[in-house]
Design a protein around this motif. Structure first.
Motif, PDB file in Angstrom:
ATOM      1  N   ASN A 164       3.591  10.180  -7.771  1.00  0.00           N
ATOM      2  CA  ASN A 164       2.340   9.894  -8.463  1.00  0.00           C
ATOM      3  C   ASN A 164       2.176  10.807  -9.669  1.00  0.00           C
ATOM      4  N   SER A 165       1.942  10.223 -10.827  1.00  0.00           N
ATOM      5  CA  SER A 165       1.795  11.001 -12.057  1.00  0.00           C
ATOM      6  C   SER A 165       0.373  11.533 -12.226  1.00  0.00           C
ATOM      7  N   ASN A 166      -0.593  10.911 -11.547  1.00  0.00           N
ATOM      8  CA  ASN A 166      -1.996  11.289 -11.702  1.00  0.00           C
ATOM      9  C   ASN A 166      -2.370  12.381 -10.696  1.00  0.00           C
ATOM     10  N   ILE A 167      -1.676  13.523 -10.771  1.00  0.00           N
ATOM     11  CA  ILE A 167      -1.840  14.575  -9.776  1.00  0.00           C
ATOM     12  C   ILE A 167      -3.081  15.421 -10.012  1.00  0.00           C
ATOM     13  N   GLY A 168      -3.739  15.272 -11.150  1.00  0.00           N
ATOM     14  CA  GLY A 168      -4.912  16.080 -11.471  1.00  0.00           C
ATOM     15  C   GLY A 168      -6.192  15.605 -10.813  1.00  0.00           C
ATOM     16  N   THR A 169      -6.177  14.430 -10.187  1.00  0.00           N
ATOM     17  CA  THR A 169      -7.385  13.909  -9.565  1.00  0.00           C
ATOM     18  C   THR A 169      -7.200  13.816  -8.055  1.00  0.00           C
ATOM     19  N   THR A 187      -4.361  10.082  -2.774  1.00  0.00           N
ATOM     20  CA  THR A 187      -3.326  10.153  -1.749  1.00  0.00           C
ATOM     21  C   THR A 187      -2.002   9.855  -2.417  1.00  0.00           C
ATOM     22  N   CYS A 188      -1.057  10.759  -2.307  1.00  0.00           N
ATOM     23  CA  CYS A 188       0.254  10.572  -2.928  1.00  0.00           C
ATOM     24  C   CYS A 188       1.262  10.164  -1.862  1.00  0.00           C
ATOM     25  N   PRO A 189       1.780   8.942  -1.915  1.00  0.00           N
ATOM     26  CA  PRO A 189       2.748   8.494  -0.904  1.00  0.00           C
ATOM     27  C   PRO A 189       4.138   9.073  -1.154  1.00  0.00           C
ATOM     28  N   LEU A 190       4.820   9.417  -0.080  1.00  0.00           N
ATOM     29  CA  LEU A 190       6.179   9.952  -0.174  1.00  0.00           C
ATOM     30  C   LEU A 190       7.213   8.944   0.333  1.00  0.00           C
ATOM     31  N   PHE A 191       6.951   8.342   1.505  1.00  0.00           N
ATOM     32  CA  PHE A 191       7.888   7.387   2.111  1.00  0.00           C
ATOM     33  C   PHE A 191       7.119   6.215   2.707  1.00  0.00           C
ATOM     34  N   LEU A 192       7.763   5.050   2.675  1.00  0.00           N
ATOM     35  CA  LEU A 192       7.260   3.866   3.370  1.00  0.00           C
ATOM     36  C   LEU A 192       8.281   3.518   4.445  1.00  0.00           C
ATOM     37  N   ILE A 193       7.883   3.612   5.701  1.00  0.00           N
ATOM     38  CA  ILE A 193       8.758   3.248   6.825  1.00  0.00           C
ATOM     39  C   ILE A 193       8.255   1.906   7.340  1.00  0.00           C
ATOM     40  N   LEU A 237       2.371  -5.357  -0.235  1.00  0.00           N
ATOM     41  CA  LEU A 237       2.605  -4.689   1.048  1.00  0.00           C
ATOM     42  C   LEU A 237       1.901  -5.369   2.216  1.00  0.00           C
ATOM     43  N   LYS A 238       0.898  -6.171   1.919  1.00  0.00           N
ATOM     44  CA  LYS A 238       0.214  -6.908   2.987  1.00  0.00           C
ATOM     45  C   LYS A 238       1.144  -7.917   3.657  1.00  0.00           C
ATOM     46  N   LYS A 239       2.230  -8.259   2.977  1.00  0.00           N
ATOM     47  CA  LYS A 239       3.203  -9.204   3.539  1.00  0.00           C
ATOM     48  C   LYS A 239       4.062  -8.563   4.631  1.00  0.00           C
ATOM     49  N   LEU A 240       4.056  -7.224   4.682  1.00  0.00           N
ATOM     50  CA  LEU A 240       4.829  -6.523   5.711  1.00  0.00           C
ATOM     51  C   LEU A 240       4.030  -6.512   7.010  1.00  0.00           C
ATOM     52  N   PRO A 241       4.624  -6.932   8.121  1.00  0.00           N
ATOM     53  CA  PRO A 241       3.868  -6.993   9.376  1.00  0.00           C
ATOM     54  C   PRO A 241       3.407  -5.623   9.883  1.00  0.00           C
ATOM     55  N   ARG A 242       4.245  -4.622   9.786  1.00  0.00           N
ATOM     56  CA  ARG A 242       3.895  -3.275  10.268  1.00  0.00           C
ATOM     57  C   ARG A 242       4.656  -2.237   9.453  1.00  0.00           C
ATOM     58  N   PHE A 243       3.920  -1.237   8.959  1.00  0.00           N
ATOM     59  CA  PHE A 243       4.584  -0.174   8.205  1.00  0.00           C
ATOM     60  C   PHE A 243       3.801   1.121   8.320  1.00  0.00           C
ATOM     61  N   PHE A 244       4.474   2.210   7.979  1.00  0.00           N
ATOM     62  CA  PHE A 244       3.894   3.551   8.004  1.00  0.00           C
ATOM     63  C   PHE A 244       4.084   4.189   6.634  1.00  0.00           C
ATOM     64  N   ILE A 245       3.110   4.982   6.226  1.00  0.00           N
ATOM     65  CA  ILE A 245       3.239   5.713   4.973  1.00  0.00           C
ATOM     66  C   ILE A 245       3.110   7.206   5.255  1.00  0.00           C
ATOM     67  N   VAL A 246       4.117   7.955   4.807  1.00  0.00           N
ATOM     68  CA  VAL A 246       4.036   9.409   4.838  1.00  0.00           C
ATOM     69  C   VAL A 246       3.434   9.810   3.501  1.00  0.00           C
ATOM     70  N   CYS A 247       2.303  10.494   3.518  1.00  0.00           N
ATOM     71  CA  CYS A 247       1.612  10.815   2.277  1.00  0.00           C
ATOM     72  C   CYS A 247       0.936  12.172   2.375  1.00  0.00           C
ATOM     73  N   TYR A 248       0.614  12.729   1.201  1.00  0.00           N
ATOM     74  CA  TYR A 248      -0.188  13.939   1.207  1.00  0.00           C
ATOM     75  C   TYR A 248      -1.408  13.722   0.327  1.00  0.00           C
ATOM     76  N   ARG A 249      -2.445  14.488   0.600  1.00  0.00           N
ATOM     77  CA  ARG A 249      -3.672  14.420  -0.200  1.00  0.00           C
ATOM     78  C   ARG A 249      -4.250  15.828  -0.349  1.00  0.00           C
ATOM     79  N   TYR A 250      -4.885  16.067  -1.496  1.00  0.00           N
ATOM     80  CA  TYR A 250      -5.627  17.319  -1.682  1.00  0.00           C
ATOM     81  C   TYR A 250      -6.593  17.177  -2.841  1.00  0.00           C
TER      82      TYR A 250
END
Length: 197
Positions: A137-142, A145-151, A184-197
């Protein structure tokens, strides 16, 4: 002779009793989770390792999470979505190592190491798990939630993998594809590893 035998036997009773008292009680187990311990979960040799170094640009609360979605709808974890969390200050750096471990495809394990501490999450499926890395994510100043991985969960034909491959840019998924996005709504089930601050 009987008196001697009685004294010998009587004298041995306290010895046996103290020997039993000194034994470790049944059902008591000592568990060690130090480095190299086989009792604690550990990534397999096939696990994918990612070292992350996130610069902190403002004071606030930091959290790293694993969130589940079914067709774009958030599913709350019975325990907690949060992997790690705490207060951060501007100028800090959040450094951690993550291992993504797919055991036979039907089990997903996420290992997160910060210093000498380890956090562990595990998910199962009747199908198989696969993943893509987010672009960043380029918009880190605001606040975001920044996603890292989609499983994601996929079938034997790899339908979800084909859908996601159309969205990738340079082998990574652009961060504009949020869980609520139509793609992404087309995916039946998924997980996102993300960070927020």
């Amino acid at each position: 002779m009987k008196n001697v035998l009685f004294l010998v036997l009587f004298g041995l009773v306290p010895f046996f009793m103290t020997a039993q008292v000194r034994k470790k009680p049944y059902g008591v187990t000592t568990i060690t989770t130090s480095a190299g311990s086989k009792l604690a979960p550990a990534p397999s040799e096939m696990a994918l390792k990612y070292k992350l170094d996130i610069p902190i640009r403002r004071n606030g609360d930091f959290s790293l999470e694993l969130k589940e979605y079914r067709q774009g709808v958030y599913v709350k974890d019975l325990l907690d979505d949060k992997i790690i969390g705490g207060k951060v200050n501007e100028g800090d750096r959040m450094e951690f190592v993550q291992f993504l471990d797919f055991k036979g495809g039907k089990e997903f394990q996420l290992f997160t190491y910060v210093g000498t501490s380890m956090w562990y999450k595990k998910k199962n499926t009747e199908k198989k798990f696969d993943y893509v890395q987010y672009e960043g994510n380029s918009n880190i100043g605001t606040s975001f939630t920044c996603p890292l991985f989609l499983i994601y969960e996929d079938d034997e034909k790899g339908v979800c993998k084909k859908q996601l491959s159309k969205l990738l840019k340079g082998g990574k998924l652009p961060d504009k594809y949020t869980p609520e996005s139509e793609a992404l709504k087309k995916l039946p089930r998924f997980f996102i590893v993300c960070y927020r601050y």
